[in-house]
Design a protein around this motif. Sequence first.
Motif, PDB file in Angstrom:
ATOM      1  N   THR A 126       1.151  -1.108   0.333  1.00 20.31           N
ATOM      2  CA  THR A 126      -0.184   0.169   0.145  1.00 20.31           C
ATOM      3  C   THR A 126       1.288   1.303   0.152  1.00 20.31           C
ATOM      4  N   PRO A 127       0.637   1.869  -0.874  1.00 20.12           N
ATOM      5  CA  PRO A 127       2.315   3.507  -1.081  1.00 20.12           C
ATOM      6  C   PRO A 127       1.088   4.258   0.035  1.00 20.12           C
ATOM      7  N   THR A 128       2.001   5.611   0.043  1.00 18.28           N
ATOM      8  CA  THR A 128       1.953   6.317   1.667  1.00 18.28           C
ATOM      9  C   THR A 128       0.985   6.772   0.483  1.00 18.28           C
ATOM     10  N   PRO A 129      -1.080   7.908   0.868  1.00 15.55           N
ATOM     11  CA  PRO A 129      -1.627   9.047   0.194  1.00 15.55           C
ATOM     12  C   PRO A 129      -1.001   9.655  -0.002  1.00 15.55           C
ATOM     13  N   GLY A 130      -2.104  10.775  -0.777  1.00 14.93           N
ATOM     14  CA  GLY A 130      -0.780  12.652  -0.821  1.00 14.93           C
ATOM     15  C   GLY A 130      -1.342  13.249   0.494  1.00 14.93           C
ATOM     16  N   ASP A 131      -0.545  14.534   0.602  1.00 15.71           N
ATOM     17  CA  ASP A 131      -0.492  14.946   1.348  1.00 15.71           C
ATOM     18  C   ASP A 131      -1.549  15.778   1.984  1.00 15.71           C
ATOM     19  N   ALA A 132      -2.695  15.857   1.515  1.00 10.55           N
ATOM     20  CA  ALA A 132      -3.841  16.060   1.454  1.00 10.55           C
ATOM     21  C   ALA A 132      -4.526  15.652   2.247  1.00 10.55           C
ATOM     22  N   TYR A 133      -4.679  14.363   3.263  1.00 13.40           N
ATOM     23  CA  TYR A 133      -4.846  13.160   3.641  1.00 13.40           C
ATOM     24  C   TYR A 133      -3.890  12.153   4.655  1.00 13.40           C
ATOM     25  N   ALA A 134      -3.226  12.275   4.160  1.00 10.31           N
ATOM     26  CA  ALA A 134      -2.341  11.723   5.063  1.00 10.31           C
ATOM     27  C   ALA A 134      -1.965  12.587   6.166  1.00 10.31           C
ATOM     28  N   GLU A 135      -2.053  10.553   7.234  1.00 11.63           N
ATOM     29  CA  GLU A 135      -1.159  11.423   8.218  1.00 11.63           C
ATOM     30  C   GLU A 135       0.714  10.894   7.689  1.00 11.63           C
ATOM     31  N   ILE A 136       0.751  11.056   9.201  1.00  7.30           N
ATOM     32  CA  ILE A 136       2.537  11.613   8.901  1.00  7.30           C
ATOM     33  C   ILE A 136       3.198  10.431   9.277  1.00  7.30           C
ATOM     34  N   GLU A 137       4.000   9.492   8.101  1.00  7.51           N
ATOM     35  CA  GLU A 137       4.204   8.542   9.482  1.00  7.51           C
ATOM     36  C   GLU A 137       5.923   8.688   9.880  1.00  7.51           C
ATOM     37  N   ILE A 138       6.159   9.383  10.751  1.00  4.46           N
ATOM     38  CA  ILE A 138       7.512   9.798  11.484  1.00  4.46           C
ATOM     39  C   ILE A 138       8.780   8.591  11.486  1.00  4.46           C
ATOM     40  N   VAL A 139       8.324   7.441  11.820  1.00  2.66           N
ATOM     41  CA  VAL A 139       8.867   6.563  11.286  1.00  2.66           C
ATOM     42  C   VAL A 139       7.805   5.202  10.077  1.00  2.66           C
ATOM     43  N   PRO A 140       8.776   4.680   9.358  1.00  4.04           N
ATOM     44  CA  PRO A 140       8.616   4.407   8.607  1.00  4.04           C
ATOM     45  C   PRO A 140       7.472   2.363   9.675  1.00  4.04           C
ATOM     46  N   TYR A 141       6.223   2.532   9.085  1.00  5.37           N
ATOM     47  CA  TYR A 141       5.657   1.299   9.923  1.00  5.37           C
ATOM     48  C   TYR A 141       6.297   0.042   9.960  1.00  5.37           C
ATOM     49  N   GLU A 142       6.896  -0.532   8.660  1.00 11.39           N
ATOM     50  CA  GLU A 142       7.565  -1.584   8.211  1.00 11.39           C
ATOM     51  C   GLU A 142       8.239  -1.294   8.906  1.00 11.39           C
ATOM     52  N   HIS A 143       9.561   0.036   9.409  1.00 12.09           N
ATOM     53  CA  HIS A 143      10.106  -0.188  10.551  1.00 12.09           C
ATOM     54  C   HIS A 143      10.179  -0.312  11.578  1.00 12.09           C
ATOM     55  N   LEU A 144       8.923   0.098  11.990  1.00 10.85           N
ATOM     56  CA  LEU A 144       8.280  -0.145  13.350  1.00 10.85           C
ATOM     57  C   LEU A 144       7.850  -1.185  14.165  1.00 10.85           C
ATOM     58  N   TRP A 145       7.326  -1.761  12.985  1.00  7.90           N
ATOM     59  CA  TRP A 145       6.872  -3.252  13.208  1.00  7.90           C
ATOM     60  C   TRP A 145       8.119  -4.430  13.170  1.00  7.90           C
ATOM     61  N   GLU A 146       9.111  -4.300  13.031  1.00  9.05           N
ATOM     62  CA  GLU A 146      10.048  -5.010  13.334  1.00  9.05           C
ATOM     63  C   GLU A 146      10.938  -4.904  14.776  1.00  9.05           C
ATOM     64  N   LEU A 147      11.103  -3.051  14.581  1.00  7.62           N
ATOM     65  CA  LEU A 147      11.355  -3.135  16.257  1.00  7.62           C
ATOM     66  C   LEU A 147      10.373  -3.493  17.366  1.00  7.62           C
TER      67      LEU A 147
END
Length: 490
Positions: A462-483
């Motif tokens: 799933t790609p990140t959506p356009g800035d008009a709607y997106a919540e900011i991923e301070i750390v990419p979710y994929e990286h966070l899940w591994e951590l």
Amino acid sequence: MQEIQQILKVIVTSSSKGYLSNYLLKGKSLESNFIGGIIHNEFNSDGEAALKLYGTDQSDVRYKMLKYRVKKKLYNSLLTIEINNNDLAFQKEVECTRLLNIARILLRQAEHQLAIGLCSKVISIAKEYEFNEHLLSAYEIEIAALTNQTSLKVFTEKRKQYLEKLIVVNLEKEANGLHQLAKAHLRGTVKVRKTLVKELPAIINRLKQIVTEANTFETFLSLYVTSILYYELIGNFSEIIKITEDAVNNLNKGKTNAARFDIKYNAYILIYAHLRTKEYAKGLVFANDFYNLFKPTTRNWFAYMENYFLLAVHAKQYELASVLLHRVRSNTSYGIIKNNAKERWQLFTAYLFFIAPSSPVLEGFNYQKFITSVTEYSKDKQGFNVAILILQFMYYLKKGDTEGLLYKIESLKKYILTHLKDTFSLRSKLFLKLLMLTVTEDYDAQSCRVKGAKYYQKLIETPTPGDAYAEIEIVPYEHLWELILETMPK
């Protein structure tokens, strides 16, 4: 009081260094004491000022008259201050405005030759900086003055120039109006923004036609900023990279007015676009190259550093991220940024604490206090509400607080049902489901990895959506899940 504070801020920001001390704070008059008191934060309200200056309250007629005189003097000073050299184009624009105002007074007094002489100066500046509206005004005054002269040939030539420039200026106004229309809609609700996305391609096509017809800096600027706005809305950041790189190429070839083009804004957008296209290594090279464009004493520097920091975090260069965070936190101008920007830096600090807790820059940061005090959901933190929820969940997970986690699961479920109903929220929804899985699988990392595989794979796809709607991923979710899987308590 607020109005005077705002005018003083404009004067201090725009004028040459020391203007207020040289022109407004001479002597020891009540006016100079009043202005000086506001500048040096000796009083921040009318009540404080009236008490200090007159030993009375703000209803005192003497204080009201003082405010009136000072306000009038400050507004008048805006017409005469020397604009600082940091923005040469603005300095020249203000100079054109002043010369045109004087020329109109001279024209009114039938001093035609003097008016024409000032218009010549305006024309010279306006042509260099492509101030076509000022150029048109200068032609207009010249024509009015030449109406009373004997040379019909000169009059006819000037009128021809005026009519040609009138067409250009009208096209510029149309282009600027289209950009303003798009920008105004951007401040609306998500529904309004969705409508705007559908309308923008037609607006951009018209802007391209206008650029072809007029070929001026103003029309280029309207197309440039509106195109960036559109591609940001739909999440096509690769196109934004192309736009910014084309702009620099045209600038280097002399096709764009170098005195008017904002190279710092272009650099900021270029860095941000590389962050969103996940071209982190290339983005970090650009971020380092453009770093010296921004003065550390300005808000723009702090805004630039946000993208620089996020690039480092997304690239897993946590040591660099720590260095950048140190630069921000040790900057003596930190107080000039707005509260919401300070809150973002606090949030960035908290995430860095989770992924690299031993970093020296984090010494003294009270992680627990921040997590327990930050508001879970508010409009003030729009764009970071999911980031806050995730951080709070990870805090309880790291502590092994089962009771707290069970409570947070209910908060996550409620948030998903209420705020993550649209397709552009899919990444956030998927990650929150992964978080909830840690509790339902009894904190077993291997089980979470297996049971969460389908969510994780869909998250990657799933790609990140356009800035008009997106919540900011301070750390990419994929990286966070591994951590999370690595640090999950047994």
